[in-house]
Design a protein around this motif. Structure first.
Motif, PDB file in Angstrom:
ATOM      1  N   PRO A   1      84.272  24.501  45.925  1.00 34.67           N
ATOM      2  CA  PRO A   1      84.478  25.206  44.661  1.00 34.67           C
ATOM      3  C   PRO A   1      85.624  24.597  43.868  1.00 34.67           C
ATOM      4  O   PRO A   1      86.570  24.059  44.425  1.00 34.67           O
ATOM      5  CB  PRO A   1      84.778  26.634  45.106  1.00 34.67           C
ATOM      6  CG  PRO A   1      85.304  26.490  46.494  1.00 34.67           C
ATOM      7  CD  PRO A   1      84.563  25.331  47.092  1.00 34.67           C
ATOM      8  N   LEU A   2      85.551  24.737  42.539  1.00 35.35           N
ATOM      9  CA  LEU A   2      86.585  24.218  41.671  1.00 35.35           C
ATOM     10  C   LEU A   2      87.720  25.210  41.499  1.00 35.35           C
ATOM     11  O   LEU A   2      88.795  24.845  41.040  1.00 35.35           O
ATOM     12  CB  LEU A   2      85.973  23.874  40.306  1.00 35.35           C
ATOM     13  CG  LEU A   2      84.820  22.858  40.330  1.00 35.35           C
ATOM     14  CD1 LEU A   2      84.296  22.628  38.928  1.00 35.35           C
ATOM     15  CD2 LEU A   2      85.282  21.547  40.960  1.00 35.35           C
TER      16      LEU A   2
ATOM     17  N   GLN B   1      85.901  35.467  53.998  1.00 35.08           N
ATOM     18  CA  GLN B   1      86.082  36.232  52.768  1.00 35.08           C
ATOM     19  C   GLN B   1      86.500  35.284  51.661  1.00 35.08           C
ATOM     20  O   GLN B   1      87.316  34.381  51.879  1.00 35.08           O
ATOM     21  CB  GLN B   1      87.148  37.325  52.943  1.00 35.08           C
ATOM     22  CG  GLN B   1      86.747  38.439  53.896  1.00 35.08           C
ATOM     23  CD  GLN B   1      87.827  39.500  54.010  1.00 35.08           C
ATOM     24  OE1 GLN B   1      89.009  39.213  53.853  1.00 35.08           O
ATOM     25  NE2 GLN B   1      87.420  40.721  54.299  1.00 35.08           N
ATOM     26  N   ALA B   2      85.937  35.489  50.492  1.00 31.99           N
ATOM     27  CA  ALA B   2      86.271  34.637  49.341  1.00 31.99           C
ATOM     28  C   ALA B   2      86.182  35.475  48.082  1.00 31.99           C
ATOM     29  O   ALA B   2      85.440  36.460  48.016  1.00 31.99           O
ATOM     30  CB  ALA B   2      85.328  33.441  49.264  1.00 31.99           C
ATOM     31  N   HIS B   3      86.921  35.077  47.055  1.00 32.72           N
ATOM     32  CA  HIS B   3      86.859  35.786  45.782  1.00 32.72           C
ATOM     33  C   HIS B   3      87.156  34.838  44.629  1.00 32.72           C
ATOM     34  O   HIS B   3      87.821  33.800  44.798  1.00 32.72           O
ATOM     35  CB  HIS B   3      87.837  36.976  45.764  1.00 32.72           C
ATOM     36  CG  HIS B   3      89.284  36.599  45.965  1.00 32.72           C
ATOM     37  ND1 HIS B   3      90.118  36.222  44.937  1.00 32.72           N
ATOM     38  CD2 HIS B   3      90.036  36.540  47.089  1.00 32.72           C
ATOM     39  CE1 HIS B   3      91.314  35.956  45.406  1.00 32.72           C
ATOM     40  NE2 HIS B   3      91.304  36.136  46.719  1.00 32.72           N
ATOM     41  N   ASP B   4      86.625  35.180  43.489  1.00 34.14           N
ATOM     42  CA  ASP B   4      86.836  34.438  42.231  1.00 34.14           C
ATOM     43  C   ASP B   4      86.470  32.961  42.361  1.00 34.14           C
ATOM     44  O   ASP B   4      87.181  32.070  41.888  1.00 34.14           O
ATOM     45  CB  ASP B   4      88.297  34.567  41.770  1.00 34.14           C
ATOM     46  CG  ASP B   4      88.682  36.012  41.527  1.00 34.14           C
ATOM     47  OD1 ASP B   4      87.811  36.776  41.067  1.00 34.14           O
ATOM     48  OD2 ASP B   4      89.841  36.367  41.797  1.00 34.14           O
ATOM     49  N   LEU B   5      85.327  32.700  42.993  1.00 31.43           N
ATOM     50  CA  LEU B   5      84.878  31.315  43.144  1.00 31.43           C
ATOM     51  C   LEU B   5      84.207  30.830  41.869  1.00 31.43           C
ATOM     52  O   LEU B   5      83.454  31.557  41.223  1.00 31.43           O
ATOM     53  CB  LEU B   5      83.910  31.194  44.324  1.00 31.43           C
ATOM     54  CG  LEU B   5      84.456  31.586  45.708  1.00 31.43           C
ATOM     55  CD1 LEU B   5      83.383  31.401  46.762  1.00 31.43           C
ATOM     56  CD2 LEU B   5      85.698  30.757  46.046  1.00 31.43           C
ATOM     57  N   ARG B   6      84.460  29.552  41.505  1.00 31.50           N
ATOM     58  CA  ARG B   6      83.854  28.924  40.335  1.00 31.50           C
ATOM     59  C   ARG B   6      83.452  27.505  40.703  1.00 31.50           C
ATOM     60  O   ARG B   6      84.240  26.764  41.313  1.00 31.50           O
ATOM     61  CB  ARG B   6      84.840  28.864  39.155  1.00 31.50           C
ATOM     62  CG  ARG B   6      85.385  30.208  38.700  1.00 31.50           C
ATOM     63  CD  ARG B   6      84.323  30.992  37.929  1.00 31.50           C
ATOM     64  NE  ARG B   6      84.883  32.184  37.336  1.00 31.50           N
ATOM     65  CZ  ARG B   6      85.011  33.346  37.964  1.00 31.50           C
ATOM     66  NH1 ARG B   6      84.622  33.437  39.247  1.00 31.50           N
ATOM     67  NH2 ARG B   6      85.522  34.393  37.364  1.00 31.50           N
TER      68      ARG B   6
ATOM     69  N   VAL C   1      78.501  28.146  38.077  1.00 31.74           N
ATOM     70  CA  VAL C   1      78.179  29.279  38.941  1.00 31.74           C
ATOM     71  C   VAL C   1      79.471  30.005  39.289  1.00 31.74           C
ATOM     72  O   VAL C   1      80.474  29.371  39.664  1.00 31.74           O
ATOM     73  CB  VAL C   1      77.462  28.822  40.222  1.00 31.74           C
ATOM     74  CG1 VAL C   1      77.187  30.003  41.132  1.00 31.74           C
ATOM     75  CG2 VAL C   1      76.164  28.109  39.868  1.00 31.74           C
ATOM     76  N   ALA C   2      79.462  31.338  39.172  1.00 33.29           N
ATOM     77  CA  ALA C   2      80.632  32.137  39.496  1.00 33.29           C
ATOM     78  C   ALA C   2      80.260  33.190  40.532  1.00 33.29           C
ATOM     79  O   ALA C   2      79.160  33.739  40.507  1.00 33.29           O
ATOM     80  CB  ALA C   2      81.183  32.816  38.236  1.00 33.29           C
ATOM     81  N   LEU C   3      81.189  33.468  41.431  1.00 32.78           N
ATOM     82  CA  LEU C   3      80.984  34.472  42.471  1.00 32.78           C
ATOM     83  C   LEU C   3      82.255  35.301  42.578  1.00 32.78           C
ATOM     84  O   LEU C   3      83.333  34.777  42.908  1.00 32.78           O
ATOM     85  CB  LEU C   3      80.668  33.802  43.817  1.00 32.78           C
ATOM     86  CG  LEU C   3      80.389  34.724  45.006  1.00 32.78           C
ATOM     87  CD1 LEU C   3      79.226  35.650  44.696  1.00 32.78           C
ATOM     88  CD2 LEU C   3      80.099  33.900  46.255  1.00 32.78           C
TER      89      LEU C   3
END
Length: 427
Positions: free
Chosen positions: A1-2, A26-31, A35-37
């Protein structure tokens, strides 16, 4: 992820071949690349057998929120698997704020706050000489409104399906096959003889051979337009054949099987359409797309049309620049029978004939032809409107339409209208 943050805890215990893997991520605010998660959490516990031929036990859980790609967004995805690789149960659920069009609420009930799709299946995972194979049985899929009140019907309902999914050694989809089955869609159902998606090789693409079960059109229209007065016994069915490999081939037909439609106005007067023909057809072979329409009824007139688009045989849909040719003929001998469809209190009279040809391209169609009306009449006693002896002449010339003549006699004088309009790519 960037961008984003990831926290993982992985444990590996035992000796080969009796290994056990447990962990969480666990992961958050992935870009990453459009694509965003928002947030994802995964937990697993996989225990191998006591020997090399054992059947590893597994327990997997995945929860993801805020998955977005461009304008498309999925609010929540939840997946679970339990059992062993050779025999396990799988559950998948997805929720989105996207909803079906508002008119479907008359068919299915309130659309709630969005859409929810759930799937359950019994599966088995195993190795192939050229990769991996997952078999699904007792597959059930339901799609409907999220947070809808009790009694709301699902718009998608499939039960007791089975199929296979094959992957290459590197995880690339080789093919997905469904055994013959049936899925309920809105007020009808699709029953397929064969359904397969091939992801690799010269035959990559979709193959589908299916029938659309009969549709009770009167019941469907009565739900869509509950105050219109629809009734009758018109039955429509269809078939679908699609082959999208190196070339795209399609045959879709929707046609009347029998019966008729009736309309009852606010005064209790019932008018039958007197249908004798109703069909829509689409075929595409060797880059030649053909559309056909037919409608005939003793009390509504006749309509017949045929259009052709030419494009590359590999295209899944004709591009805007695809050349267009076609014709359309329509004739209503007595507009008075259409009075049932006019607003309350209004009555029509006269005859209308249309003859047109199509040209140009799909993105910028051109129409050439004429529309002629004679002995036209429009009446509303309550409003004091009484127009008679009307004449209509409309000319269609490429991307230009002109009203050459529209006149009515009213009282001691005549009302005349003329004008023009621009059609084409930018009407």
């Amino acid at each position: 992820p960037l961008a984003g943050a990831i926290d993982a805890d992985v444990q590996l215990d035992g000796r080969v071949p009796a290994l056990r893997s447990r962990g969480r991520v666990q992961a958050h605010d992935l870009r990453s690349r459009g694509v965003a998660l928002g947030r994802v959490e995964a937990n697993w516990d996989i225990a191998a057998g006591d020997d090399a031929g054992g059947d590893p036990a597994l327990a997997l859980q995945l929860s993801a929120r805020g998955l977005a790609r461009g304008d498309q967004q999925v609010d929540h995805v939840e997946a679970r698997a339990s059992g062993s690789l050779r025999s396990h149960r799988v559950h998948l659920a997805a929720e989105s704020s996207a909803r079906l069009p508002a008119w479907t609420e008359n068919l299915l009930g309130a659309s709630g706050s969005g859409t929810r799709i759930e799937a359950d299946a019994r599966g088995s995972w195993g190795a192939r000489a050229d990769g991996w194979l997952w078999r699904a049985q007792e597959l059930q899929v339901q799609g409907g409104a999220r947070d809808a009140p009790a009694g709301t019907r699902p718009w998608l309902d499939a039960r007791d399906l089975s199929g296979e999914l094959a992957l290459t050694d590197d995880g690339t989809l080789r093919w997905l096959r469904l055994a013959p089955g049936r899925v309920q869609l809105l007020t009808t159902a699709l029953r397929w003889r064969s359904a397969e998606w091939a992801g690799t090789g010269p035959g990559a693409g979709l193959t589908l051979a299916a029938e659309l079960e009969t549709i009770d059109v009167a019941a469907l229209l009565a739900r869509v337009q509950p105050g219109f007065g629809w009734s009758g016994d018109l039955i429509v069915g269809g078939r679908i054949d699609i082959r999208s490999a190196e070339r795209f081939d399609v045959d879709i037909v929707l046609e009347r099987s029998g019966g008729d439609l009736k309309v009852t106005d606010e005064l209790g007067n019932t008018q039958a359409l007197g249908l004798t023909d109703l069909h829509l057809a689409l075929t595409a072979h060797d880059g030649l797309w053909q559309f056909a329409q037919g409608l005939a009824g003793r009390n509504i007139g006749e309509l017949a049309g045929a259009q052709v688009l030419r494009t590359d045989a590999r295209n899944r849909w004709p591009p805007p620049e695809a050349p267009l040719d076609g014709v359309l003929e329509a004739h209503v001998a007595n507009l008075g029978v259409w009075g049932t469809w006019a607003p309350p209190g209004w009555r029509l009279a006269g005859s209308l004939r249309t003859s047109a040809s199509f040209g140009g391209t799909r993105g910028a169609p051109e129409l050439r032809g004429q529309m002629r009306g004679s002995a036209l009449g429009l009446r509303n006693v309550l409003l004091g409107v009484h127009l008679a002896e009307g004449e209509l002449a409309v000319s269609l010339d490429g991307d230009h339409a002109s009203i050459d003549r529209l006149s009515f006699k009213g009282g001691d004088g005549r009302l005349g209208v003329s004008g023009s309009a621009t059609l084409g790519a930018a009407p």
